[in-house]
Write a protein that holds these residues in place. Structure first.
Motif, mmCIF file in Angstrom:
data_model
loop_
_atom_site.group_PDB
_atom_site.id
_atom_site.type_symbol
_atom_site.label_atom_id
_atom_site.label_comp_id
_atom_site.label_asym_id
_atom_site.label_seq_id
_atom_site.Cartn_x
_atom_site.Cartn_y
_atom_site.Cartn_z
ATOM 1 N N LEU A 41 1.655 8.058 -0.934
ATOM 2 C CA LEU A 41 2.202 6.785 -1.391
ATOM 3 C C LEU A 41 3.431 6.367 -0.588
ATOM 4 C CD1 LEU A 41 2.177 4.578 -3.691
ATOM 5 C CD2 LEU A 41 3.688 6.102 -4.970
ATOM 6 N N ILE A 42 4.047 7.329 0.115
ATOM 7 C CA ILE A 42 5.382 7.120 0.687
ATOM 8 C C ILE A 42 5.342 6.925 2.192
ATOM 9 C CG2 ILE A 42 7.567 8.323 1.169
ATOM 10 C CD1 ILE A 42 7.311 9.565 -1.637
ATOM 11 N N ALA A 73 0.828 -1.205 0.000
ATOM 12 C CA ALA A 73 0.000 0.000 0.000
ATOM 13 C C ALA A 73 0.862 1.255 0.000
ATOM 14 C CB ALA A 73 -0.922 -0.004 1.213
ATOM 15 N N GLN A 74 2.015 1.189 0.665
ATOM 16 C CA GLN A 74 2.947 2.304 0.697
ATOM 17 C C GLN A 74 4.344 1.806 0.357
ATOM 18 O OE1 GLN A 74 2.331 4.092 4.683
ATOM 19 N NE2 GLN A 74 1.792 5.944 3.573
ATOM 20 N N LYS A 86 11.620 -1.275 -10.369
ATOM 21 C CA LYS A 86 10.849 -0.755 -11.502
ATOM 22 C C LYS A 86 9.416 -0.430 -11.068
ATOM 23 C CE LYS A 86 14.106 -0.957 -14.618
ATOM 24 N NZ LYS A 86 14.172 -1.993 -15.653
ATOM 25 N N HIS A 87 8.849 -1.264 -10.218
ATOM 26 C CA HIS A 87 7.493 -1.016 -9.716
ATOM 27 C C HIS A 87 7.442 0.294 -8.933
ATOM 28 C CE1 HIS A 87 3.775 -1.362 -7.445
ATOM 29 N NE2 HIS A 87 4.467 -1.312 -6.329
ATOM 30 N N ALA A 88 8.413 0.503 -8.052
ATOM 31 C CA ALA A 88 8.412 1.716 -7.230
ATOM 32 C C ALA A 88 8.584 2.964 -8.084
ATOM 33 C CB ALA A 88 9.512 1.631 -6.182
ATOM 34 N N ASP A 127 3.794 7.897 -11.539
ATOM 35 C CA ASP A 127 2.341 8.053 -11.662
ATOM 36 C C ASP A 127 1.804 9.036 -10.629
ATOM 37 O OD1 ASP A 127 2.287 6.260 -13.746
ATOM 38 O OD2 ASP A 127 1.596 4.569 -12.531
ATOM 39 N N ALA A 128 2.475 9.110 -9.471
ATOM 40 C CA ALA A 128 2.042 10.015 -8.405
ATOM 41 C C ALA A 128 2.563 11.439 -8.597
ATOM 42 C CB ALA A 128 2.489 9.482 -7.051
ATOM 43 N N GLY A 129 3.342 11.658 -9.659
ATOM 44 C CA GLY A 129 3.803 13.006 -9.966
ATOM 45 C C GLY A 129 5.167 13.363 -9.444
#
Length: 276
Positions: free
Chosen positions: A179-180, A158-159, A254-256, A262-264
């Motif tokens: 997200l972090i 989730a984060q 790569k996922h992170a 995507d989160a800007g």
């Protein structure tokens, strides 16, 4: 420690830099916790200790004796523009995490890379106080103490566990902040990247003014686990340019990296703060 990568074209260089980095680490460890002499550089007020110089001397003597045709770039050696004419060179940080070293913290390492045509092809991080050795070549696996690194988990969190300064987190747009989960500052940038490679954290954001020697070895080690170190436009780094400093960077699985983009996060610009 031998890399065990006998069929790899860069395996001999990896064995060479590993042996030299281990010797430099032993020398540095002799100063660790013993109140080494410290001075501050005039250009940026960063500290340098007698241990940095001792490790640098060992690395330079051993590596250039074995590969006299390679160029040389080190944090603790005056820059020689002749390196720009070299197709292959050593990129060295005798002690990455000098502030931690001086403070008696064990998160510091000797970082050595072989860079060929602007990209690292062999890299080693030796963390003597932690008894850890990270290694990689361009076509081989990343290793930690001889065991293959598989990298961070791909997804499902989730984060993301991200190492970055609280000042940067506060400047991020809300989607990125939510997200972090912020990981406390890790003083050695090279070791911070290794923590992504071994799966302990998902990503890091690097302030502007990191140098080639902070990054090159760990860049390759991370890449060989499927992660990446990129600039804010998601481009890989080029080493051995006239300027060895870089702008704001991000590194992660790569996922992170995809999730942060995507989160800007990629829209952020560096704040000009020194340090990384």
């Amino acid at each position: 420690m031998s890399s065990g990568l006998g069929g790899d074209p860069w395996s001999n260089d990896l064995d060479l830099i590993t042996s030299a980095a281990q010797a430099a680490g032993v020398a540095a460890l002799g100063f660790f916790g013993a109140n080494p002499k410290v001075r501050f550089k005039t250009e940026d007020r960063s500290p340098v200790s007698e241990a940095d110089y001792a490790a640098n001397d060992i690395l330079k003597d051993r590596l250039l004796a074995a590969r006299p045709n390679y160029g040389w770039l080190s944090e603790e050696t005056d820059d020689d523009p002749a390196r720009l004419r070299c197709e292959t060179l050593f990129v060295v940080d005798p002690i990455d995490g000098t502030r931690a070293f001086i403070a008696g913290r064990d998160v510091w390492c000797v970082s050595v890379a072989v860079v060929h045509r602007g990209r690292p092809v062999a890299g080693v991080l030796v963390a003597p106080a932690l008894k850890q050795i990270y290694q990689a070549t361009l076509s081989g696996p990343a290793l930690l103490n001889g065991a293959r690194l598989e990298g961070a988990a791909a997804s499902g969190k989730a984060q993301l566990d991200v190492a970055l300064g609280e000042d940067l987190l506060k400047k991020m747009a809300l989607p990125a902040r939510t997200l972090i989960h912020r990981v406390s500052h890790v003083p050695s940038l090279a070791y911070r990247l290794a923590m992504i490679a071994d799966g302990r954290i998902d990503a890091t954001v690097v302030k502007k003014n990191a140098h080639d020697w902070d990054l090159a070895a760990a860049d390759l080690i991370l890449a060989r686990t499927g992660g990446a170190l990129v600039d804010m436009s998601s481009a890989p780094l080029i080493y051995n340019r006239q300027s060895v400093m870089h702008g704001m960077l991000m590194a992660g699985s790569k996922h992170a990296l995809a999730a942060l983009a995507d989160a800007g996060l990629g829209d952020m610009e560096g704040d000009g703060t020194l340090g990384h």
